[in-house]
Every structure is written in C-alpha cells, then in structure tokens.
Design a protein around this motif. Structure first.
Motif, PDB file in Angstrom:
ATOM      1  N   THR A 195       0.843  -1.118   0.099  1.00  0.00           N
ATOM      2  CA  THR A 195      -0.018  -0.034  -0.241  1.00  0.00           C
ATOM      3  C   THR A 195       1.046   1.058   0.072  1.00  0.00           C
ATOM      4  N   LYS A 196       1.990   1.286   0.881  1.00  0.00           N
ATOM      5  CA  LYS A 196       2.709   2.454   0.840  1.00  0.00           C
ATOM      6  C   LYS A 196       3.411   2.709  -0.538  1.00  0.00           C
ATOM      7  N   THR A 197       3.838   1.676  -0.943  1.00  0.00           N
ATOM      8  CA  THR A 197       4.424   1.785  -2.149  1.00  0.00           C
ATOM      9  C   THR A 197       3.802   2.319  -3.286  1.00  0.00           C
ATOM     10  N   LEU A 198       2.485   1.637  -3.504  1.00  0.00           N
ATOM     11  CA  LEU A 198       1.706   2.030  -4.456  1.00  0.00           C
ATOM     12  C   LEU A 198       1.152   3.516  -4.264  1.00  0.00           C
ATOM     13  N   VAL A 199       0.649   3.866  -2.949  1.00  0.00           N
ATOM     14  CA  VAL A 199       0.229   5.307  -2.804  1.00  0.00           C
ATOM     15  C   VAL A 199       1.561   6.376  -3.176  1.00  0.00           C
ATOM     16  N   GLY A 200       2.521   5.944  -2.737  1.00  0.00           N
ATOM     17  CA  GLY A 200       3.646   6.866  -3.410  1.00  0.00           C
ATOM     18  C   GLY A 200       3.834   7.074  -4.716  1.00  0.00           C
ATOM     19  N   ILE A 201       3.508   6.021  -5.478  1.00  0.00           N
ATOM     20  CA  ILE A 201       3.924   6.128  -7.029  1.00  0.00           C
ATOM     21  C   ILE A 201       2.749   6.991  -7.480  1.00  0.00           C
ATOM     22  N   PHE A 202       1.251   6.692  -7.082  1.00  0.00           N
ATOM     23  CA  PHE A 202       0.060   7.357  -7.449  1.00  0.00           C
ATOM     24  C   PHE A 202       0.167   8.674  -7.079  1.00  0.00           C
ATOM     25  N   MET A 203       0.510   8.995  -5.868  1.00  0.00           N
ATOM     26  CA  MET A 203       0.633  10.345  -5.623  1.00  0.00           C
ATOM     27  C   MET A 203       1.497  11.041  -6.614  1.00  0.00           C
ATOM     28  N   GLU A 204       2.570  10.866  -6.741  1.00  0.00           N
ATOM     29  CA  GLU A 204       3.553  11.241  -7.664  1.00  0.00           C
ATOM     30  C   GLU A 204       2.945  11.495  -9.067  1.00  0.00           C
ATOM     31  N   ALA A 205       2.270  10.419  -9.588  1.00  0.00           N
ATOM     32  CA  ALA A 205       1.649  10.636 -10.814  1.00  0.00           C
ATOM     33  C   ALA A 205       0.338  11.552 -10.718  1.00  0.00           C
ATOM     34  N   GLY A 206      -0.168  11.455  -9.755  1.00  0.00           N
ATOM     35  CA  GLY A 206      -1.233  12.555  -9.754  1.00  0.00           C
ATOM     36  C   GLY A 206      -0.910  13.968  -9.544  1.00  0.00           C
TER      37      GLY A 206
END
Length: 201
Positions: free
Chosen positions: A59-70
């Motif tokens: 979850t932490k990994t995916l949230v970091g990537i999606f937040m950056e892309a967003g």
C-alpha cells in the motif's frame, strides 16, 4: 498608464486563473485524502497469501507512486488551462512538444526501459518499500520504489539508486517468510537431543 485596462484584465483573467489554481490545490488535497484508503481497500481485496505487514508495504509503495503521478498530471492540466486563459495557443505548443519528443525519444530509450520494468515490478508485486532485497548485485532495505528506479540502503548505511531497467534478478528476503542461519557451538559431551530441544524453545 491606463490602470483601468489592468484592473479589467485582473478582474476577468486574474480571477479565473486564481480559481484554476484553487481547483488544482483542491484536487491535490482530495487526492491525498481519498487515494490512500482506496488503494488500501484494493490491496486488501487481493490479499491472497500476503501478510498484514506485506499489505502495508505494498500500500505504501503504490500510494507513493500514484501520488507522484497524480501531482504531475494535475500540474500539467492546470498549466495548460492557465495558458488557454492567457490566450496562448496550446496546439502549437503540443505540436512542438511532439517534435521535441521524437527527437529526444532516441536518447530516452533507457528511461523508457526503466519505466516499463518499473510497471512490471509493481504489477507482479516483486518487492515493496521496507522489504529486504537484493537487486543488481546490491542487498539492502528498500527505501523507495518508483517507476524509474529503486533506492536501497545497505548494512553500511550507503544508499544505492538502481534503475529498474538494470534489474535482471530480484531476490526478496522478506516475502511471506524468511529464514535465519545461526552457527551454534556445542561441546562434544552434550546430549544432541537435549541441545535441539533447547534451540527450538
């Protein structure tokens, strides 16, 4: 200087630009509020054999990537909308970016390779932030995982930034379970059955 023209421009365009900026900030805070719970629920539905700690890492990994892309997506959209409000034609700018993209594309093959490798790493859940892994001959704890690179910190405290395209084999020491190897000295006179019982305890 005719301040009336400036005032009229500010009232007409300045207000709209301010509203666009506020919309961008609002979208960013909305993303920060709703994205982590959404990712957490999605990861929970695909748990499988994953432990609770493993789910938190993913979850932490995916949230970091999606937040950056967003963040990047929101920034680009707001910038283009502001340019449109300033009557700056977007079409030629996009066409120019396309030409530049083709020219740069030949030199960006390594970057594309890294991004594709990063997508597969995330889709296949090979490792997450917080896992102890060995990639590209370097072992350590995963401190950051993005689409382009993986950041590791080894036992000496050295941070290694490894492009995802350089990874051929990824060894995860903490996936599902791990094993510790210990060398225990035992005197010849000791009863081995008793020694094994004590070790198991």
């Amino acid at each position: 200087m005719d301040w009336t023209v400036v005032t009229d421009w500010l009232l007409q365009h300045g207000t709209r630009i301010l509203i666009l900026l506020l919309v961008g900030v609002g979208l960013w805070f909305t993303l920060r509020k709703f994205l982590p719970p959404l990712v957490r629920r999605t990861v929970a539905r695909t748990r499988g054999k994953e432990s609770k700690a493993g789910m938190e890492k993913r979850t932490k990994t995916l949230v970091g990537i999606f937040m950056e892309a967003g963040k990047i997506s929101i920034g680009i959209i707001i910038i283009f909308m502001i340019l449109s409000e300033l009557d700056i034609p977007i079409g030629p700018a996009l066409a120019g970016l396309g030409v530049v993209g083709v020219a740069v594309g030949f030199g960006a093959q390594w970057l594309i390779r890294d991004l594709i490798a990063g997508i597969f790493i995330l889709m296949e859940n090979q490792y997450r932030v917080g896992d102890v892994i060995r990639i590209a001959g370097v072992a350590g704890g995963g401190e950051e995982v993005s689409l382009r690179k993986t950041m590791l910190r080894d036992l000496d405290g050295i941070v290694h930034n490894i492009p995802n395209g350089e990874i051929r084999v990824a060894s995860n020491f903490t996936r599902h379970w791990s094993r510790a190897h210990l060398n225990i000295s035992v005197a010849y006179k000791e009863d081995l059955d008793r020694v094994m019982t004590i070790i198991r305890k």
